[in-house]
Design a protein around this motif. Structure first.
Motif, PDB file in Angstrom:
ATOM      1  N   VAL A 119       0.832  -1.199   0.000  1.00 45.02           N
ATOM      2  CA  VAL A 119       0.000   0.000   0.000  1.00 45.02           C
ATOM      3  C   VAL A 119       0.873   1.257   0.000  1.00 45.02           C
ATOM      4  CG1 VAL A 119      -1.718   1.326   1.283  1.00 45.02           C
ATOM      5  CG2 VAL A 119      -1.884  -1.176   1.193  1.00 45.02           C
ATOM      6  N   ALA A 120       1.767   1.368   0.975  1.00 41.63           N
ATOM      7  CA  ALA A 120       2.591   2.566   1.108  1.00 41.63           C
ATOM      8  C   ALA A 120       3.803   2.255   1.976  1.00 41.63           C
ATOM      9  CB  ALA A 120       1.796   3.710   1.717  1.00 41.63           C
ATOM     10  N   THR A 121       4.841   3.065   1.823  1.00 44.61           N
ATOM     11  CA  THR A 121       6.017   2.905   2.658  1.00 44.61           C
ATOM     12  C   THR A 121       6.643   4.263   2.918  1.00 44.61           C
ATOM     13  OG1 THR A 121       8.123   1.709   2.907  1.00 44.61           O
ATOM     14  CG2 THR A 121       7.586   2.499   0.708  1.00 44.61           C
ATOM     15  N   ILE A 122       7.377   4.360   4.019  1.00 40.76           N
ATOM     16  CA  ILE A 122       7.974   5.628   4.431  1.00 40.76           C
ATOM     17  C   ILE A 122       9.374   5.380   4.973  1.00 40.76           C
ATOM     18  CG2 ILE A 122       6.971   5.514   6.763  1.00 40.76           C
ATOM     19  CD1 ILE A 122       6.510   8.590   6.494  1.00 40.76           C
ATOM     20  N   SER A 123      10.268   6.299   4.684  1.00 42.63           N
ATOM     21  CA  SER A 123      11.653   6.168   5.114  1.00 42.63           C
ATOM     22  C   SER A 123      11.803   6.423   6.609  1.00 42.63           C
ATOM     23  CB  SER A 123      12.524   7.153   4.338  1.00 42.63           C
ATOM     24  OG  SER A 123      12.124   8.485   4.626  1.00 42.63           O
ATOM     25  N   ARG A 124      13.010   6.205   7.099  1.00 41.90           N
ATOM     26  CA  ARG A 124      13.247   6.330   8.539  1.00 41.90           C
ATOM     27  C   ARG A 124      12.952   7.738   9.055  1.00 41.90           C
ATOM     28  NH1 ARG A 124      19.254   3.981   8.711  1.00 41.90           N
ATOM     29  NH2 ARG A 124      19.317   5.292   6.852  1.00 41.90           N
ATOM     30  N   TYR A 138       3.919   4.902  -2.883  1.00 43.82           N
ATOM     31  CA  TYR A 138       2.552   4.412  -2.791  1.00 43.82           C
ATOM     32  C   TYR A 138       2.233   3.468  -3.934  1.00 43.82           C
ATOM     33  CZ  TYR A 138       1.855   8.362   0.395  1.00 43.82           C
ATOM     34  OH  TYR A 138       1.945   9.256   1.444  1.00 43.82           O
ATOM     35  N   ALA A 139       1.311   2.581  -3.678  1.00 42.00           N
ATOM     36  CA  ALA A 139       0.739   1.786  -4.756  1.00 42.00           C
ATOM     37  C   ALA A 139      -0.098   2.705  -5.636  1.00 42.00           C
ATOM     38  CB  ALA A 139      -0.127   0.669  -4.189  1.00 42.00           C
ATOM     39  N   ASP A 140      -0.124   2.414  -6.931  1.00 43.67           N
ATOM     40  CA  ASP A 140      -0.900   3.252  -7.850  1.00 43.67           C
ATOM     41  C   ASP A 140      -2.368   3.329  -7.449  1.00 43.67           C
ATOM     42  OD1 ASP A 140       0.923   2.243 -10.865  1.00 43.67           O
ATOM     43  OD2 ASP A 140       1.350   3.770  -9.348  1.00 43.67           O
ATOM     44  N   SER A 141      -2.874   2.254  -6.888  1.00 45.62           N
ATOM     45  CA  SER A 141      -4.294   2.190  -6.551  1.00 45.62           C
ATOM     46  C   SER A 141      -4.704   3.134  -5.422  1.00 45.62           C
ATOM     47  CB  SER A 141      -4.680   0.755  -6.174  1.00 45.62           C
ATOM     48  OG  SER A 141      -3.914   0.316  -5.061  1.00 45.62           O
ATOM     49  N   VAL A 142      -3.730   3.629  -4.654  1.00 47.31           N
ATOM     50  CA  VAL A 142      -4.060   4.503  -3.522  1.00 47.31           C
ATOM     51  C   VAL A 142      -3.461   5.895  -3.653  1.00 47.31           C
ATOM     52  CG1 VAL A 142      -4.178   2.452  -2.042  1.00 47.31           C
ATOM     53  CG2 VAL A 142      -2.118   3.881  -2.009  1.00 47.31           C
ATOM     54  N   LYS A 143      -2.663   6.136  -4.679  1.00 46.84           N
ATOM     55  CA  LYS A 143      -2.046   7.456  -4.852  1.00 46.84           C
ATOM     56  C   LYS A 143      -3.107   8.529  -4.945  1.00 46.84           C
ATOM     57  CE  LYS A 143       2.383   6.325  -7.028  1.00 46.84           C
ATOM     58  NZ  LYS A 143       3.172   6.299  -8.289  1.00 46.84           N
ATOM     59  N   GLY A 144      -2.879   9.619  -4.208  1.00 43.91           N
ATOM     60  CA  GLY A 144      -3.827  10.718  -4.200  1.00 43.91           C
ATOM     61  C   GLY A 144      -4.959  10.555  -3.200  1.00 43.91           C
ATOM     62  N   ARG A 145      -5.094   9.351  -2.648  1.00 42.75           N
ATOM     63  CA  ARG A 145      -6.151   9.113  -1.654  1.00 42.75           C
ATOM     64  C   ARG A 145      -5.588   8.795  -0.271  1.00 42.75           C
ATOM     65  NH1 ARG A 145      -9.444   4.842  -2.106  1.00 42.75           N
ATOM     66  NH2 ARG A 145      -7.903   3.527  -3.182  1.00 42.75           N
ATOM     67  N   ASN A 185      -8.406   8.437   2.600  1.00 39.72           N
ATOM     68  CA  ASN A 185      -9.545   9.252   2.191  1.00 39.72           C
ATOM     69  C   ASN A 185     -10.188   8.671   0.939  1.00 39.72           C
ATOM     70  OD1 ASN A 185      -8.920  11.093   4.277  1.00 39.72           O
ATOM     71  ND2 ASN A 185      -7.573  12.257   2.916  1.00 39.72           N
ATOM     72  N   SER A 186     -11.397   9.099   0.656  1.00 40.41           N
ATOM     73  CA  SER A 186     -12.114   8.655  -0.544  1.00 40.41           C
ATOM     74  C   SER A 186     -12.103   7.134  -0.659  1.00 40.41           C
ATOM     75  CB  SER A 186     -11.499   9.295  -1.796  1.00 40.41           C
ATOM     76  OG  SER A 186     -11.534  10.690  -1.701  1.00 40.41           O
ATOM     77  N   LEU A 187     -12.442   6.484   0.407  1.00 40.76           N
ATOM     78  CA  LEU A 187     -12.361   5.031   0.438  1.00 40.76           C
ATOM     79  C   LEU A 187     -13.369   4.376  -0.496  1.00 40.76           C
ATOM     80  CD1 LEU A 187     -11.712   4.618   4.231  1.00 40.76           C
ATOM     81  CD2 LEU A 187     -10.279   3.656   2.427  1.00 40.76           C
ATOM     82  N   LYS A 188     -12.951   3.247  -1.055  1.00 41.08           N
ATOM     83  CA  LYS A 188     -13.759   2.491  -2.012  1.00 41.08           C
ATOM     84  C   LYS A 188     -13.971   1.071  -1.473  1.00 41.08           C
ATOM     85  CE  LYS A 188     -11.329   4.858  -5.790  1.00 41.08           C
ATOM     86  NZ  LYS A 188     -10.512   4.669  -7.024  1.00 41.08           N
ATOM     87  N   PRO A 189     -15.003   0.397  -1.925  1.00 39.73           N
ATOM     88  CA  PRO A 189     -15.207  -0.994  -1.473  1.00 39.73           C
ATOM     89  C   PRO A 189     -13.993  -1.882  -1.737  1.00 39.73           C
ATOM     90  CG  PRO A 189     -17.185  -0.181  -2.536  1.00 39.73           C
ATOM     91  CD  PRO A 189     -16.135   0.887  -2.726  1.00 39.73           C
ATOM     92  N   GLU A 190     -13.271  -1.620  -2.797  1.00 39.70           N
ATOM     93  CA  GLU A 190     -12.095  -2.442  -3.098  1.00 39.70           C
ATOM     94  C   GLU A 190     -10.931  -2.199  -2.149  1.00 39.70           C
ATOM     95  OE1 GLU A 190     -13.827  -0.501  -5.212  1.00 39.70           O
ATOM     96  OE2 GLU A 190     -12.506   0.466  -6.689  1.00 39.70           O
ATOM     97  N   ASP A 191     -11.061  -1.222  -1.261  1.00 34.53           N
ATOM     98  CA  ASP A 191     -10.044  -1.014  -0.223  1.00 34.53           C
ATOM     99  C   ASP A 191     -10.276  -1.931   0.982  1.00 34.53           C
ATOM    100  OD1 ASP A 191     -10.273   2.484  -0.926  1.00 34.53           O
ATOM    101  OD2 ASP A 191      -8.665   1.119  -1.551  1.00 34.53           O
ATOM    102  N   THR A 192     -11.381  -2.643   0.979  1.00 32.34           N
ATOM    103  CA  THR A 192     -11.684  -3.549   2.084  1.00 32.34           C
ATOM    104  C   THR A 192     -10.628  -4.642   2.187  1.00 32.34           C
ATOM    105  OG1 THR A 192     -14.070  -3.180   1.936  1.00 32.34           O
ATOM    106  CG2 THR A 192     -13.350  -5.240   2.941  1.00 32.34           C
ATOM    107  N   ALA A 193     -10.044  -4.759   3.380  1.00 28.79           N
ATOM    108  CA  ALA A 193      -8.966  -5.731   3.612  1.00 28.79           C
ATOM    109  C   ALA A 193      -8.521  -5.641   5.067  1.00 28.79           C
ATOM    110  CB  ALA A 193      -7.774  -5.442   2.701  1.00 28.79           C
ATOM    111  N   VAL A 194      -7.684  -6.578   5.449  1.00 24.20           N
ATOM    112  CA  VAL A 194      -6.936  -6.443   6.696  1.00 24.20           C
ATOM    113  C   VAL A 194      -5.659  -5.671   6.363  1.00 24.20           C
ATOM    114  CG1 VAL A 194      -5.747  -7.616   8.573  1.00 24.20           C
ATOM    115  CG2 VAL A 194      -7.873  -8.575   7.630  1.00 24.20           C
TER     116      VAL A 194
END
Length: 124
Positions: A48-53, A60-67, A84-93
């Motif tokens: 989904v996403a990652t951040i440096s130290r 970010y994954a393309d599917s979540v960029k901007g959201r 933000n702007s969550l979609k049903p396809e964001d449903t997950a653990v």
């Protein structure tokens, strides 16, 4: 050793927002890049996403960029994922993970420490 605990998941309607938190304990948290991953039923775990130290670099994954926005507060030993702007396809653990590598990897196998996950459900 780093222990990670996620929180902030829940049920939200399409278009809504959630903020996930990943609280760390153990070794110096600021030494580790951190990633967020998710896994839906019957699917592989995906990046989904990652951040440096320092928090100065993110990816970010393309599917979540901007959201979605990943951030960290090393003074609080916590990484956040604002969704933000969550979609049903964001449903997950959703899982947070820390890595001993300094490179920002998107591959789950590059992360050594994992939390237990938090469920996010987006209703249509």
């Amino acid at each position: 050793q780093v222990q990670l605990v996620e929180s902030g998941g829940g049920l939200v309607q399409t278009g809504g927002s959630l903020r996930l938190s990943c609280a760390a304990s153990g070794r110096t948290f600021s030494n580790y890049p951190v990633g967020w991953f998710r896994q839906a039923p019957g699917k592989d775990r995906e990046f989904v996403a990652t951040i440096s130290r320092s928090g100065g670099s993110t990816d970010y994954a393309d599917s979540v960029k901007g959201r979605f926005t990943i951030s960290r507060d090393n003074a609080k030993n916590t990484v956040y994922l604002q969704m933000n702007s969550l979609k049903p396809e964001d449903t997950a653990v959703y899982y947070c993970a820390a890595t001993t590598f300094t490179v920002l990897f998107k591959t789950p196998t590059r992360y050594q420490y994992w939390g237990q996950g938090t469920q996010v459900t987006v209703s249509s």
